[in-house]
Design a protein around this motif. Sequence first.
Motif, short mmCIF file in Angstrom:
data_model
loop_
_atom_site.label_atom_id
_atom_site.label_comp_id
_atom_site.label_asym_id
_atom_site.label_seq_id
_atom_site.Cartn_x
_atom_site.Cartn_y
_atom_site.Cartn_z
N GLY A 65 0.81 -1.25 -0.25
CA GLY A 65 0.05 0.11 0.04
C GLY A 65 0.86 1.29 -0.02
N GLY A 94 -9.58 -1.83 8.74
CA GLY A 94 -8.75 -0.50 8.67
C GLY A 94 -9.06 0.19 7.51
N VAL A 95 -10.13 -0.23 6.43
CA VAL A 95 -10.37 0.47 5.31
C VAL A 95 -11.37 1.27 5.58
CG1 VAL A 95 -10.99 0.40 2.70
CG2 VAL A 95 -9.50 -1.31 3.93
N THR A 96 -11.48 2.77 5.28
CA THR A 96 -12.23 3.39 5.37
C THR A 96 -13.26 3.62 4.16
OG1 THR A 96 -10.91 5.00 6.76
CG2 THR A 96 -12.92 6.12 6.01
N THR A 130 -12.58 5.90 -0.91
CA THR A 130 -11.90 5.18 -0.09
C THR A 130 -10.36 5.57 -0.25
OG1 THR A 130 -11.62 2.87 0.63
CG2 THR A 130 -11.63 3.32 -1.63
N SER A 131 -9.61 4.75 0.23
CA SER A 131 -8.08 4.91 0.11
C SER A 131 -7.49 3.70 -0.52
CB SER A 131 -7.22 5.06 1.58
OG SER A 131 -6.16 4.70 1.50
N GLN A 134 -4.99 2.00 1.70
CA GLN A 134 -5.82 0.84 2.73
C GLN A 134 -6.25 -0.28 2.06
OE1 GLN A 134 -8.82 3.38 4.38
NE2 GLN A 134 -7.07 4.43 5.90
N ARG A 137 -3.95 -2.93 1.41
CA ARG A 137 -3.42 -3.81 2.55
C ARG A 137 -4.39 -4.74 2.95
NH1 ARG A 137 -0.97 1.34 3.57
NH2 ARG A 137 -2.81 2.08 4.75
N TYR A 138 -5.48 -4.52 2.99
CA TYR A 138 -6.55 -5.47 3.13
C TYR A 138 -6.74 -6.58 1.96
CZ TYR A 138 -11.22 -7.66 2.52
OH TYR A 138 -12.09 -8.55 2.18
N GLU A 558 -2.65 6.65 3.48
CA GLU A 558 -4.01 6.75 3.32
C GLU A 558 -4.26 7.23 1.83
OE1 GLU A 558 -7.83 8.66 5.70
OE2 GLU A 558 -5.76 9.80 5.63
#
Length: 559
Positions: A65, A94-96, A130-131, A134, A137-138, A558
Amino acid sequence: MENTNTPPLDSQENTQQQSTRDILEYDVAIIGAGPAGLAAAIKLKQQDTDGTLTVCVLEKAAEIGSHSLAGAVLEPRALDELLPEWREKATANGVTLTAAGADKFKYLTKKGSVCLPTPPQMHNKGNYITSLAQLTRYLASEAELLGVDVLPGFTAQSALVDGQTVYGVRTGDFGRDKDGNPTEGFAEGPDVHAKVTLFGEGCRGHITKSLVPVLGLDSDRCPQTYGQGIKEIWRVKPENHDEGKVIHTIGFPVDSKTYGGGWIYHMADNKVSIGYVVGLDYTDPTLMPTNLMQRFKEHPEVAKLLEGAELLSAGGRALYEGGLQSQYRLAVDGALFIGDTAGFLNVPKIKGIHTAMKSGMLAAEATFEHLTAEKPLAEYKHKVEKSWLHAELHKVRNIRPGFQKGPWLGLMNAAFETITMGMAPWTLKRKHADWQTMKKVGDDKTATPDFDKSSPLTIDRLTGVSLTNTAHNEEQPTHLKVADPDICITKCMEEYGNPCEKFCPAGVYEIIGKEEGKPKLQINAANCIHCKTCDIKDHYSIITWTAPEGGSGPNYIEM
């Protein structure tokens, strides 16, 4: 016509002579832990019901990421197909996710704006702000749960090729000094051998570029075209925030000959993603994309939004704008090309995450069938052509090329293509690569005004670099190769005024010693944010971007 000034490939003969290197053997090696590469890895292991398939993902960033940047409004179509329960799991990881709300499409004048009808492809109901950092990473965590070896800090430096067949990659060495000599901590990068290699390097992948002339990846294709995007994340006052709001703009601050536009996405937690993209087919040798971004923020409507706001982070990258007309060959012996590497970005929709992921998933299907049923890798191309991915890109194939004649003809053409859903019996072509479009100093009368450096809303380039958290080992060899530096201080200085000093968003290229009459090119390689604009826009095609030591570059959190 591509800039094909590339480092040599590693042939089988050369590889055999380097017998001291370790060899890692995999069924499938995936180059790049972006959305395309990680979707491919997950899809491969989902099909591998007996658990015998070995898959690795090599990523040049220090952490997954860290090199991932996008606007980013996510269309969830591909994710829904790949991981139906992704929303709950991503949020837990942790993903917005901010549900996209109202859409606005504006033409900006210098002091005001006109609201235009929002094109259907830019409607964002059901999408998420979103980012990408992030999200990747997910996705990496999901891949690892399935048994994929995800390897950050491993830079793939070159393709391993035997004749016309790709059989893996050579990874970068650690611990060389500026002259390329081994230091005390030297370690050779291993060779990764694979039955199939998937290249998901992102826009202007340096290995993919090196394969273009060798394997004819651009045969019968239009020249590639690109854009440069600059992004910043701000925390605004609560009274200025409208969570989920999505705004896209055209017009100010570019002139009528330059393709460009801005975005403003209202994220959660009073944060706003704001950015500007300029097409790299611009003609003005004095244009500075970073200045356009700063001037965009000076527009009265944007300035009002950012009044009293706090700048949190910044970044930039090149993005693919060529469409189906410029897309590389998708399959060769031993390798497939996915995501932005191949050219799957949907420019009119201003989205590429879902298309990148779908390309990776289709490549994974073709790869699995190749390994288990001996079907040809060329089936990947057929799978793409039968999918919603190809149908989506075919509908909009003529929109970006239509802007070659200016914004108003471009908008009229875009309206026609939208109404007819891309059913026109013609396909618009591009005749020139981006590096061929720049006019000489004095031939382009456009002058891009500077921005107000005293404004609390604007930043200079080096401040922008600091906000990317970029880090390189300054003792390593420079990863930016200039074939003939003398051109920089002779022909380029005279004819174009050294545009590399301007188009680089990080101030990497600098002509020093002008005042003393002894000009010299200085390369500030440690500033490089890996956008690759120099490899694209350099008029003389003498700059080649290669990957530095693994773990070097920006560290986006982010973006």
